[in-house]
Motif scaffolding. Structure first.
Motif, PDB file in Angstrom:
ATOM      1  N   ARG A  94       0.860  -1.181   0.000  1.00 22.88           N
ATOM      2  CA  ARG A  94       0.000   0.000   0.000  1.00 22.88           C
ATOM      3  C   ARG A  94       0.896   1.231   0.000  1.00 22.88           C
ATOM      4  O   ARG A  94       1.692   1.426   0.910  1.00 22.88           O
ATOM      5  CB  ARG A  94      -0.922  -0.028   1.206  1.00 22.88           C
ATOM      6  CG  ARG A  94      -1.855  -1.225   1.168  1.00 22.88           C
ATOM      7  CD  ARG A  94      -2.777  -1.327   2.339  1.00 22.88           C
ATOM      8  NE  ARG A  94      -2.476  -0.357   3.382  1.00 22.88           N
ATOM      9  CZ  ARG A  94      -2.761  -0.505   4.643  1.00 22.88           C
ATOM     10  NH1 ARG A  94      -3.334  -1.601   5.048  1.00 22.88           N
ATOM     11  NH2 ARG A  94      -2.468   0.410   5.526  1.00 22.88           N
ATOM     12  N   VAL A  95       0.750   2.049  -1.027  1.00 17.35           N
ATOM     13  CA  VAL A  95       1.582   3.241  -1.170  1.00 17.35           C
ATOM     14  C   VAL A  95       0.715   4.470  -0.906  1.00 17.35           C
ATOM     15  O   VAL A  95      -0.277   4.700  -1.610  1.00 17.35           O
ATOM     16  CB  VAL A  95       2.224   3.317  -2.572  1.00 17.35           C
ATOM     17  CG1 VAL A  95       3.061   4.573  -2.721  1.00 17.35           C
ATOM     18  CG2 VAL A  95       3.070   2.076  -2.837  1.00 17.35           C
ATOM     19  N   SER A  96       1.080   5.247   0.107  1.00 22.68           N
ATOM     20  CA  SER A  96       0.330   6.449   0.480  1.00 22.68           C
ATOM     21  C   SER A  96       0.915   7.657  -0.217  1.00 22.68           C
ATOM     22  O   SER A  96       2.109   7.929  -0.111  1.00 22.68           O
ATOM     23  CB  SER A  96       0.391   6.674   1.987  1.00 22.68           C
ATOM     24  OG  SER A  96      -0.201   5.616   2.666  1.00 22.68           O
ATOM     25  N   GLU A 101      -4.324   9.654  -0.476  1.00 27.39           N
ATOM     26  CA  GLU A 101      -4.780   8.503  -1.261  1.00 27.39           C
ATOM     27  C   GLU A 101      -3.829   7.330  -1.057  1.00 27.39           C
ATOM     28  O   GLU A 101      -2.615   7.497  -1.022  1.00 27.39           O
ATOM     29  CB  GLU A 101      -4.823   8.871  -2.753  1.00 27.39           C
ATOM     30  CG  GLU A 101      -5.278   7.720  -3.629  1.00 27.39           C
ATOM     31  CD  GLU A 101      -5.183   8.027  -5.124  1.00 27.39           C
ATOM     32  OE1 GLU A 101      -5.336   7.077  -5.908  1.00 27.39           O
ATOM     33  OE2 GLU A 101      -4.942   9.187  -5.496  1.00 27.39           O
ATOM     34  N   VAL A 102      -4.395   6.133  -0.919  1.00 30.45           N
ATOM     35  CA  VAL A 102      -3.593   4.920  -0.769  1.00 30.45           C
ATOM     36  C   VAL A 102      -3.774   4.074  -2.020  1.00 30.45           C
ATOM     37  O   VAL A 102      -4.899   3.754  -2.417  1.00 30.45           O
ATOM     38  CB  VAL A 102      -4.005   4.123   0.486  1.00 30.45           C
ATOM     39  CG1 VAL A 102      -3.217   2.840   0.593  1.00 30.45           C
ATOM     40  CG2 VAL A 102      -3.826   4.967   1.736  1.00 30.45           C
ATOM     41  N   MET A 103      -2.646   3.728  -2.642  1.00 31.20           N
ATOM     42  CA  MET A 103      -2.673   2.928  -3.871  1.00 31.20           C
ATOM     43  C   MET A 103      -2.241   1.497  -3.550  1.00 31.20           C
ATOM     44  O   MET A 103      -1.151   1.299  -3.021  1.00 31.20           O
ATOM     45  CB  MET A 103      -1.697   3.512  -4.897  1.00 31.20           C
ATOM     46  CG  MET A 103      -1.938   4.955  -5.247  1.00 31.20           C
ATOM     47  SD  MET A 103      -0.703   5.603  -6.400  1.00 31.20           S
ATOM     48  CE  MET A 103       0.755   5.642  -5.378  1.00 31.20           C
ATOM     49  N   PRO A 104      -3.087   0.511  -3.857  1.00 27.96           N
ATOM     50  CA  PRO A 104      -2.677  -0.889  -3.662  1.00 27.96           C
ATOM     51  C   PRO A 104      -1.825  -1.340  -4.846  1.00 27.96           C
ATOM     52  O   PRO A 104      -2.330  -1.555  -5.945  1.00 27.96           O
ATOM     53  CB  PRO A 104      -4.004  -1.643  -3.606  1.00 27.96           C
ATOM     54  CG  PRO A 104      -4.932  -0.802  -4.426  1.00 27.96           C
ATOM     55  CD  PRO A 104      -4.470   0.622  -4.294  1.00 27.96           C
ATOM     56  N   ILE A 105      -0.539  -1.478  -4.635  1.00 28.71           N
ATOM     57  CA  ILE A 105       0.387  -1.826  -5.706  1.00 28.71           C
ATOM     58  C   ILE A 105       0.795  -3.287  -5.546  1.00 28.71           C
ATOM     59  O   ILE A 105       1.264  -3.692  -4.480  1.00 28.71           O
ATOM     60  CB  ILE A 105       1.649  -0.926  -5.673  1.00 28.71           C
ATOM     61  CG1 ILE A 105       1.254   0.552  -5.675  1.00 28.71           C
ATOM     62  CG2 ILE A 105       2.579  -1.266  -6.809  1.00 28.71           C
ATOM     63  CD1 ILE A 105       0.554   1.022  -6.917  1.00 28.71           C
ATOM     64  N   VAL A 106       0.628  -4.075  -6.606  1.00 31.34           N
ATOM     65  CA  VAL A 106       0.963  -5.500  -6.575  1.00 31.34           C
ATOM     66  C   VAL A 106       2.330  -5.700  -7.220  1.00 31.34           C
ATOM     67  O   VAL A 106       2.570  -5.253  -8.342  1.00 31.34           O
ATOM     68  CB  VAL A 106      -0.100  -6.342  -7.300  1.00 31.34           C
ATOM     69  CG1 VAL A 106       0.279  -7.817  -7.301  1.00 31.34           C
ATOM     70  CG2 VAL A 106      -1.465  -6.147  -6.655  1.00 31.34           C
ATOM     71  N   VAL A 107       3.225  -6.357  -6.480  1.00 26.64           N
ATOM     72  CA  VAL A 107       4.561  -6.690  -6.980  1.00 26.64           C
ATOM     73  C   VAL A 107       4.871  -8.131  -6.599  1.00 26.64           C
ATOM     74  O   VAL A 107       4.286  -8.677  -5.670  1.00 26.64           O
ATOM     75  CB  VAL A 107       5.662  -5.747  -6.408  1.00 26.64           C
ATOM     76  CG1 VAL A 107       5.502  -4.343  -6.939  1.00 26.64           C
ATOM     77  CG2 VAL A 107       5.665  -5.758  -4.902  1.00 26.64           C
ATOM     78  N   VAL A 108       5.806  -8.744  -7.309  1.00 28.47           N
ATOM     79  CA  VAL A 108       6.206 -10.117  -6.986  1.00 28.47           C
ATOM     80  C   VAL A 108       6.919 -10.131  -5.635  1.00 28.47           C
ATOM     81  O   VAL A 108       7.421  -9.104  -5.173  1.00 28.47           O
ATOM     82  CB  VAL A 108       7.113 -10.722  -8.086  1.00 28.47           C
ATOM     83  CG1 VAL A 108       6.351 -10.881  -9.385  1.00 28.47           C
ATOM     84  CG2 VAL A 108       8.364  -9.917  -8.285  1.00 28.47           C
ATOM     85  N   GLY A 166      12.348  -5.079   5.005  1.00 32.81           N
ATOM     86  CA  GLY A 166      11.342  -5.599   5.931  1.00 32.81           C
ATOM     87  C   GLY A 166       9.919  -5.440   5.427  1.00 32.81           C
ATOM     88  O   GLY A 166       8.963  -5.628   6.181  1.00 32.81           O
ATOM     89  N   ILE A 167       9.756  -5.113   4.172  1.00 38.42           N
ATOM     90  CA  ILE A 167       8.413  -4.901   3.606  1.00 38.42           C
ATOM     91  C   ILE A 167       7.785  -6.248   3.283  1.00 38.42           C
ATOM     92  O   ILE A 167       8.374  -7.079   2.600  1.00 38.42           O
ATOM     93  CB  ILE A 167       8.483  -4.013   2.347  1.00 38.42           C
ATOM     94  CG1 ILE A 167       9.047  -2.643   2.714  1.00 38.42           C
ATOM     95  CG2 ILE A 167       7.107  -3.891   1.690  1.00 38.42           C
ATOM     96  CD1 ILE A 167       9.335  -1.758   1.527  1.00 38.42           C
ATOM     97  N   ARG A 168       6.594  -6.452   3.795  1.00 34.73           N
ATOM     98  CA  ARG A 168       5.835  -7.690   3.585  1.00 34.73           C
ATOM     99  C   ARG A 168       4.471  -7.348   2.980  1.00 34.73           C
ATOM    100  O   ARG A 168       4.131  -6.178   2.824  1.00 34.73           O
ATOM    101  CB  ARG A 168       5.631  -8.439   4.918  1.00 34.73           C
ATOM    102  CG  ARG A 168       6.931  -8.808   5.628  1.00 34.73           C
ATOM    103  CD  ARG A 168       7.612  -9.978   4.918  1.00 34.73           C
ATOM    104  NE  ARG A 168       8.834 -10.365   5.610  1.00 34.73           N
ATOM    105  CZ  ARG A 168      10.058 -10.117   5.176  1.00 34.73           C
ATOM    106  NH1 ARG A 168      10.245  -9.457   4.064  1.00 34.73           N
ATOM    107  NH2 ARG A 168      11.119 -10.529   5.846  1.00 34.73           N
ATOM    108  N   ASN A 169       3.672  -8.359   2.721  1.00 35.58           N
ATOM    109  CA  ASN A 169       2.344  -8.183   2.148  1.00 35.58           C
ATOM    110  C   ASN A 169       1.508  -7.224   2.998  1.00 35.58           C
ATOM    111  O   ASN A 169       1.472  -7.338   4.216  1.00 35.58           O
ATOM    112  CB  ASN A 169       1.641  -9.532   2.028  1.00 35.58           C
ATOM    113  CG  ASN A 169       0.401  -9.465   1.162  1.00 35.58           C
ATOM    114  OD1 ASN A 169       0.292  -8.639   0.267  1.00 35.58           O
ATOM    115  ND2 ASN A 169      -0.552 -10.335   1.434  1.00 35.58           N
ATOM    116  N   ARG A 170       0.871  -6.289   2.342  1.00 35.00           N
ATOM    117  CA  ARG A 170      -0.036  -5.294   2.924  1.00 35.00           C
ATOM    118  C   ARG A 170       0.654  -4.247   3.797  1.00 35.00           C
ATOM    119  O   ARG A 170      -0.011  -3.515   4.519  1.00 35.00           O
ATOM    120  CB  ARG A 170      -1.168  -5.970   3.689  1.00 35.00           C
ATOM    121  CG  ARG A 170      -2.058  -6.811   2.779  1.00 35.00           C
ATOM    122  CD  ARG A 170      -3.362  -7.193   3.453  1.00 35.00           C
ATOM    123  NE  ARG A 170      -4.142  -8.004   2.549  1.00 35.00           N
ATOM    124  CZ  ARG A 170      -4.341  -9.305   2.711  1.00 35.00           C
ATOM    125  NH1 ARG A 170      -3.827  -9.932   3.727  1.00 35.00           N
ATOM    126  NH2 ARG A 170      -5.067  -9.972   1.853  1.00 35.00           N
TER     127      ARG A 170
END
Length: 182
Positions: A94-96, A101-108, A166-170
């Motif tokens: 989630r990129v603020s 606005e929060v953008m849900p960005i999907v990455v591998v 340390g970035i994980r899902n969500r």
């Protein structure tokens, strides 16, 4: 002797008949194929009608519970990303933005900071196409003006993996305006 002649005549007639039958079958098949091709050409739809049918089918696909979060005008990349999320091959970051606005960005799962930046660009470009608005975003300006920050740490190294930060899902990453140097 006469019996042999009659038998040979019968054999020749049978052979001729069999040969003619095979030739006729081949000709018949060729004619059928040509007729089918003509029917297919007649059944060809104009591009606009084909697009309408395709979009209707796509709308049905998007109703699937797995894909229901996707917009109606979904791209193949978005479908693949959603499937990768379901299989645990991708994560949502989630990129603020500064405006809240929060953008849900999907990455591998093995994405780097650069992969995240590219995914943000794709997300924003698709959003602009769908909603209208700004025609062009200068990403060079954006990355020169803002940092991506996670838990107070700037994501400066484009080659470093998100997991190394340390970035994980969500998890949430924010845009932070860079301070001007004096």
């Amino acid at each position: 002797m006469d019996e042999l002649k009659e038998e040979n005549i019968k054999n020749v007639d049978v052979a001729d008949f069999a040969e003619k039958t095979v030739v006729d079958e081949i000709k018949g098949e060729q004619e059928e194929e040509e007729e089918e091709e003509e029917e297919e050409d007649e059944e060809a739809l104009p591009h606009s009608e084909f697009l309408d049918i395709f979009e209707e089918g796509l709308a049905l696909i998007v109703q699937d519970p797995l894909l229901c979060d996707l917009p109606i005008q979904v791209t193949l990349e978005e479908v693949n990303s959603q499937v990768a999320l379901e299989y645990g091959q991708a994560m949502t970051v989630r990129v603020s933005k500064p405006d809240g606005e929060v953008m849900p960005i999907v990455v591998v799962q093995s994405a780097t900071v650069l992969d995240l930046k590219k995914a943000i660009c794709r997300y924003m470009e698709l959003k602009q196409q769908r909603e209208g608005g700004v025609k062009h975003i200068s990403w060079k300006y954006v990355w020169r003006t803002f940092h991506l920050v996670f838990n107070g740490e700037k994501l400066e190294d484009d080659e470093r993996k998100l997991k190394d930060y340390g970035i994980r899902n969500r998890d949430e990453v924010t845009f932070l305006k860079k301070l001007k140097k004096k």
